[in-house]
Each structure stands twice: as C-alpha cells, then as structure tokens.
Design an enzyme around this catalytic site. Structure first.
Site, PDB file in Angstrom:
ATOM      1  N   LEU A  64      -1.620  19.082   6.526  1.00 30.75           N
ATOM      2  CA  LEU A  64      -0.927  19.484   8.216  1.00 30.75           C
ATOM      3  C   LEU A  64       0.038  19.005   8.444  1.00 30.75           C
ATOM      4  O   LEU A  64       0.893  19.778   9.619  1.00 30.75           O
ATOM      5  CB  LEU A  64      -2.429  19.848   9.091  1.00 30.75           C
ATOM      6  CG  LEU A  64      -3.594  21.080   9.165  1.00 30.75           C
ATOM      7  CD1 LEU A  64      -4.060  20.854   9.432  1.00 30.75           C
ATOM      8  CD2 LEU A  64      -2.976  22.455   8.601  1.00 30.75           C
ATOM      9  N   GLU A  66       2.534  14.973   7.630  1.00 30.09           N
ATOM     10  CA  GLU A  66       2.129  13.367   7.170  1.00 30.09           C
ATOM     11  C   GLU A  66       3.675  12.611   7.709  1.00 30.09           C
ATOM     12  O   GLU A  66       4.117  13.207   8.813  1.00 30.09           O
ATOM     13  CB  GLU A  66       2.640  13.324   5.616  1.00 30.09           C
ATOM     14  CG  GLU A  66       2.384  11.996   5.210  1.00 30.09           C
ATOM     15  CD  GLU A  66       2.624  12.022   3.472  1.00 30.09           C
ATOM     16  OE1 GLU A  66       2.729  10.844   3.341  1.00 30.09           O
ATOM     17  OE2 GLU A  66       2.884  13.232   2.851  1.00 30.09           O
ATOM     18  N   GLY A  67       3.000  11.316   8.871  1.00 33.03           N
ATOM     19  CA  GLY A  67       4.201  10.307   9.050  1.00 33.03           C
ATOM     20  C   GLY A  67       3.625   9.521   8.703  1.00 33.03           C
ATOM     21  O   GLY A  67       3.045   9.492   7.861  1.00 33.03           O
ATOM     22  N   TYR A  69       2.233   6.300   9.532  1.00 33.50           N
ATOM     23  CA  TYR A  69       0.771   6.140   9.919  1.00 33.50           C
ATOM     24  C   TYR A  69      -0.724   6.725   9.343  1.00 33.50           C
ATOM     25  O   TYR A  69      -1.781   6.539   9.131  1.00 33.50           O
ATOM     26  CB  TYR A  69       0.712   6.459  11.648  1.00 33.50           C
ATOM     27  CG  TYR A  69      -0.828   5.765  12.550  1.00 33.50           C
ATOM     28  CD1 TYR A  69      -1.038   5.049  12.126  1.00 33.50           C
ATOM     29  CD2 TYR A  69      -1.604   6.710  13.122  1.00 33.50           C
ATOM     30  CE1 TYR A  69      -2.315   4.593  13.129  1.00 33.50           C
ATOM     31  CE2 TYR A  69      -2.636   6.345  13.229  1.00 33.50           C
ATOM     32  CZ  TYR A  69      -3.351   5.007  13.190  1.00 33.50           C
ATOM     33  OH  TYR A  69      -4.012   4.528  13.609  1.00 33.50           O
ATOM     34  N   ALA A  70      -0.375   7.884   9.392  1.00 34.83           N
ATOM     35  CA  ALA A  70      -1.237   9.002   8.912  1.00 34.83           C
ATOM     36  C   ALA A  70      -1.014  10.559   8.277  1.00 34.83           C
ATOM     37  O   ALA A  70       0.492  10.494   8.805  1.00 34.83           O
ATOM     38  CB  ALA A  70      -2.403   9.128   9.706  1.00 34.83           C
ATOM     39  N   THR A  71      -2.070  10.835   7.187  1.00 34.64           N
ATOM     40  CA  THR A  71      -1.573  12.667   6.792  1.00 34.64           C
ATOM     41  C   THR A  71      -3.074  13.006   7.625  1.00 34.64           C
ATOM     42  O   THR A  71      -4.034  12.452   7.672  1.00 34.64           O
ATOM     43  CB  THR A  71      -1.482  12.109   5.528  1.00 34.64           C
ATOM     44  OG1 THR A  71      -0.486  11.819   4.983  1.00 34.64           O
ATOM     45  CG2 THR A  71      -0.807  13.143   5.263  1.00 34.64           C
ATOM     46  N   VAL A  72      -2.509  14.216   7.916  1.00 32.71           N
ATOM     47  CA  VAL A  72      -3.726  15.173   8.279  1.00 32.71           C
ATOM     48  C   VAL A  72      -3.889  16.558   7.570  1.00 32.71           C
ATOM     49  O   VAL A  72      -2.650  17.415   7.552  1.00 32.71           O
ATOM     50  CB  VAL A  72      -3.696  15.643  10.251  1.00 32.71           C
ATOM     51  CG1 VAL A  72      -4.896  16.722  10.001  1.00 32.71           C
ATOM     52  CG2 VAL A  72      -3.003  14.371  10.480  1.00 32.71           C
ATOM     53  N   LYS A  88      -7.729  13.161   8.801  1.00 31.19           N
ATOM     54  CA  LYS A  88      -6.836  12.088   8.751  1.00 31.19           C
ATOM     55  C   LYS A  88      -7.346  10.685   8.403  1.00 31.19           C
ATOM     56  O   LYS A  88      -7.909  10.100   8.524  1.00 31.19           O
ATOM     57  CB  LYS A  88      -6.931  11.779  10.621  1.00 31.19           C
ATOM     58  CG  LYS A  88      -5.663  11.241  10.478  1.00 31.19           C
ATOM     59  CD  LYS A  88      -5.855  10.585  12.810  1.00 31.19           C
ATOM     60  CE  LYS A  88      -4.810  10.433  13.438  1.00 31.19           C
ATOM     61  NZ  LYS A  88      -4.727   9.567  14.383  1.00 31.19           N
ATOM     62  N   ASP A 185      -2.631   6.409  26.626  1.00 31.99           N
ATOM     63  CA  ASP A 185      -1.724   7.811  26.378  1.00 31.99           C
ATOM     64  C   ASP A 185      -2.014   9.482  26.640  1.00 31.99           C
ATOM     65  O   ASP A 185      -2.185  10.033  25.700  1.00 31.99           O
ATOM     66  CB  ASP A 185      -1.523   8.012  25.026  1.00 31.99           C
ATOM     67  CG  ASP A 185      -0.041   7.589  24.152  1.00 31.99           C
ATOM     68  OD1 ASP A 185       0.729   7.993  25.010  1.00 31.99           O
ATOM     69  OD2 ASP A 185       0.205   7.900  23.150  1.00 31.99           O
TER      70      ASP A 185
END
Length: 405
Positions: A64, A66-67, A69-72, A88, A185
């Site tokens: 869904l 990807e960055g 920090y994380a891939t979803v 995640k 946040d």
C-alpha cells in the site's frame, strides 16, 4: 444535559486484550522443554517458535505504501481470506540501538495499552527474518479525514457531520489522557476512517506517558500547523492541553476546509497564532515570559473577541464557536480538558451528530492507498508531495537519546 465521556463511548467497545507481543515479553524463564517430536527446545527456540506462529497467521497481499521508516502491506488471516489487516513493516535502522527506533517502541507500547473504538487496534507484533518489526493493525479502508476535508467538490458535509467526527476524536483523546498518554501528533491524516465510518486515532510514534508532572519532556513534537504556542516557546513541562490545541486546529480545519494556522516556520507559526488569536503576554498567560524561547512582541495584538470567531466559524453555531475557542486558549492551564470538551453543551444542541453509518465517506482505491501513505510515515512528518520540506519543520530524531522525550 451535557454528554459525559462514558455515555459517548459505544456499548460495543472492544474488550482489552493482551497482544501476542506482550505475551512474548511476559513469558517466564523456562528450562529446556521437550516438544511433541521429542526435540529439546531452549528458551530462545521457544520464543522463535511463538514468533513464527504469529507470523504464519497472516498472508501479505499487495503493497500500500513505502517510506524510509516503514512499508505497509494489505494482508489477511490465512484462515479467513476475506479478512483484511494492515501489516506495517518497520525497517531496521542502524543509527538506533538494536536497530529499533524510539518511534517504533512507542507505537507498540501504547497500542498495546490502549483499547478503544476510536483508537486504531493492533492485533499482533512479530519480527521478520531480517529482524524488521511487523505490526499487524486493523485495516481502515476509507482513507483519512484529510481526504474528506480537501475534496470540497466531491464531499459535502455540514455541522451535524462535523459534530460526529469531533465527538469521535474527542473520545479517542479523552481515553488517551485517562490513561496518562499524550498523543502529540493529532492532525487530519492521523485520523483514519473505518469501514463503518468511525474515526480512529492512529500513529502513536510520538506518544508518551505524562503520569509524572516533574518529568522534563521534549518540545520537539506535533506537526507545526497543529503545535500549541507553549511548545513553540520550548516548554519542557506540559500535559493534555497540547493535544487539546491540536484538536482545536482540526476542528477549525473541518469548518474552513483549509488548515487554520499554516505557518512556514516556527517564527511564522507564532505570528499566525498572534494574528488569529492574540499575542501571548503576562496578562493573558501568567508565566509565559519564563519559557525558554519567549520573546515579547514589539506590536502586541489584543485577544480576538468571540464576534471575530463567529464571523469565521459561525456555521457551527454559537455553541460550536464557544467550544472551539475553549480549545485555542493561549494559556494551557485555562484550556479545556478532553473530558470537559465532551461535556460541552454544543453536543446536545441541534443539529444532533450524524449517525456513523450516514456520515460522508470516500472509498475506492485512492482511500486504501492513502491509508498506506499515512501509516508508512514516522510521527511528525507530512507527505513530501505536499511540500512538507517547506511547510513543516523536520523533527530531529537523531539526538533523541540525548534529550528529554
């Protein structure tokens, strides 16, 4: 009669469940054991076996988002192919001890502790073969609140809808504060929407406990547009009022359909606050001059009166404006609490909040992809394609171990 937080909570609230990851941590020290095949299992083998057991419950489907920090991933339970979960995968980062970021630890800790219909649920945690942490979260297919706010052509909503969304947000924040947790946040793209239309508070990467009022905390939290003035002045002691300010900014944004206080730097953010609300002084905020970065303005702007807010936000009625103003008081000690927010007279005035199943929604592929984009980020970050580098200060995660959190 005002509505209490308890009355606002749905009757079918989820029972608190100890996640599997918590079970892994709470396992007693065991001697070597013999499995059904007669093989001796050590404590390490048993832990690995339990981790594999959790991992094998789920099947990853498509990616869904990807960055860095994380891939979803979208996934499902193997025993129920029609089910949907968000997996995640938080990436190992060499700059952190054991490769695990502070944000990841916080997110897991608080999602384990908090169970509420308006907070995203974490079903399981496991590690992959390359030591990445995988959080199995409930999948929220209708995108986030930001999508609805920005789509002024396709999505029409009114006061009753805003009232329903804000009640859901208020309940989620109230539950966090009841359990001595600051989210730190709150913003529209951290408010994800479930299939039934319910708003869920997500992304606890910047959250922390605030049970001890003497603990020094970092001011380097909350995405700038939703950050209260005390953090812009680098306050080190604060409580739930910082989240309440963010709630007020989301409230204003729902009414205006554009960010209310969109500063391009910390200095500009303070200037926006002074223009919209008034200049912080010792008269309206006793003790403000003692904060680290407080500088007395050369031109003092008076506090805006209710008439000014009615002119800008009057579509939600006098009661709605009164509630909004109570969240955006400069002095955090005078700001409304999350509990008081839910007990305001606005909730029982007409129009009554829209039923969840009748709320405006925006589904489809774009909403699902938006959830992936939201979950892949680290706390405090905005989408790069929206000019995040220009409008939101990058939070300094590299020196977290050397400063208060």
């Amino acid at each position: 009669m005002a509505i209490s937080p308890n009355n606002l909570e749905p009757q079918n609230a989820r029972e608190t469940k100890a996640p599997a990851a918590a079970k892994l941590k709470s396992l007693p020290v065991r001697r070597n054991q013999v499995d059904s095949a007669g093989k001796i299992e050590t404590g390490a083998d048993l832990t690995e076996h339990l981790n594999l057991e959790i991992k094998n419950k789920y099947e990853k489907d498509r990616k869904l988002g990807e960055g860095t920090y994380a891939t979803v991933f979208l996934g499902h339970l193997k025993k129920d192919p029609k089910s949907e979960v968000a997996i995640k995968k938080i990436k190992v980062m060499q700059e952190y001890k054991d490769g695990i970021s502070v944000s990841a630890i916080r997110e897991i800790k608080f999602l384990q502790e908090l169970s509420h219909p308006n907070i995203i649920a974490m079903h399981d945690v496991y590690s992959s073969k390359n030591q990445n942490l995988c959080l199995v979260l409930e999948f929220l297919p209708l995108g986030d609140l930001e999508m609805l706010i920005r789509d002024s052509e396709g999505i029409r909503y009114g006061t009753a809808d805003i009232k329903a969304w804000m009640a859901m947000l208020g309940r989620g924040v109230w539950w966090c504060h009841e359990n001595f947790v600051l989210h730190r946040d709150i913003k529209p793209n951290n408010l994800l929407i479930a299939a039934n239309g319910e708003i869920k508070l997500a992304d606890f990467g910047l959250a922390r406990s605030f049970a001890d009022p003497y603990n020094r905390m970092t001011w380097n939290v909350i995405t700038r547009w939703y950050r209260p003035p005390e953090l812009l002045y680098r306050a080190r002691h604060y409580g739930g009022a910082v989240d309440v300010w963010s709630v007020g900014c989301v409230f204003a944004e729902l009414i205006l359909r554009v960010p209310y206080l969109a500063g391009t730097s910390d200095v500009d953010q303070l200037d926006k606050i002074c223009q919209a609300i008034g200049s912080p002084t010792e008269q309206n905020w006793p003790g403000v001059s003692e904060l680290q970065d407080y500088v007395k303005s050369e031109s003092i702007r008076p506090l805006q009166k209710k008439e000014s807010f009615l002119g800008l936000f009057g579509t939600v009625g006098e009661g709605g404006v009164d509630l909004l103003m109570s969240t955006l008081i400069l002095d955090p000690r005078r700001r409304v609490t999350a509990k008081q927010f839910l007990q305001h007279r606005w909730w029982t005035s007409e129009p009554r909040p829209t039923k969840t199943e009748n709320l405006p929604r925006k589904g489809g592929v774009s909403a699902r992809e938006k959830v992936g984009e939201d979950l892949k980020r680290r706390g405090g970050e905005l989408d790069n394609d929206k000019g995040a580098d220009k409008v939101a200060r990058k939070l300094d995660f590299g020196n977290r171990s050397k400063q208060a959190v």
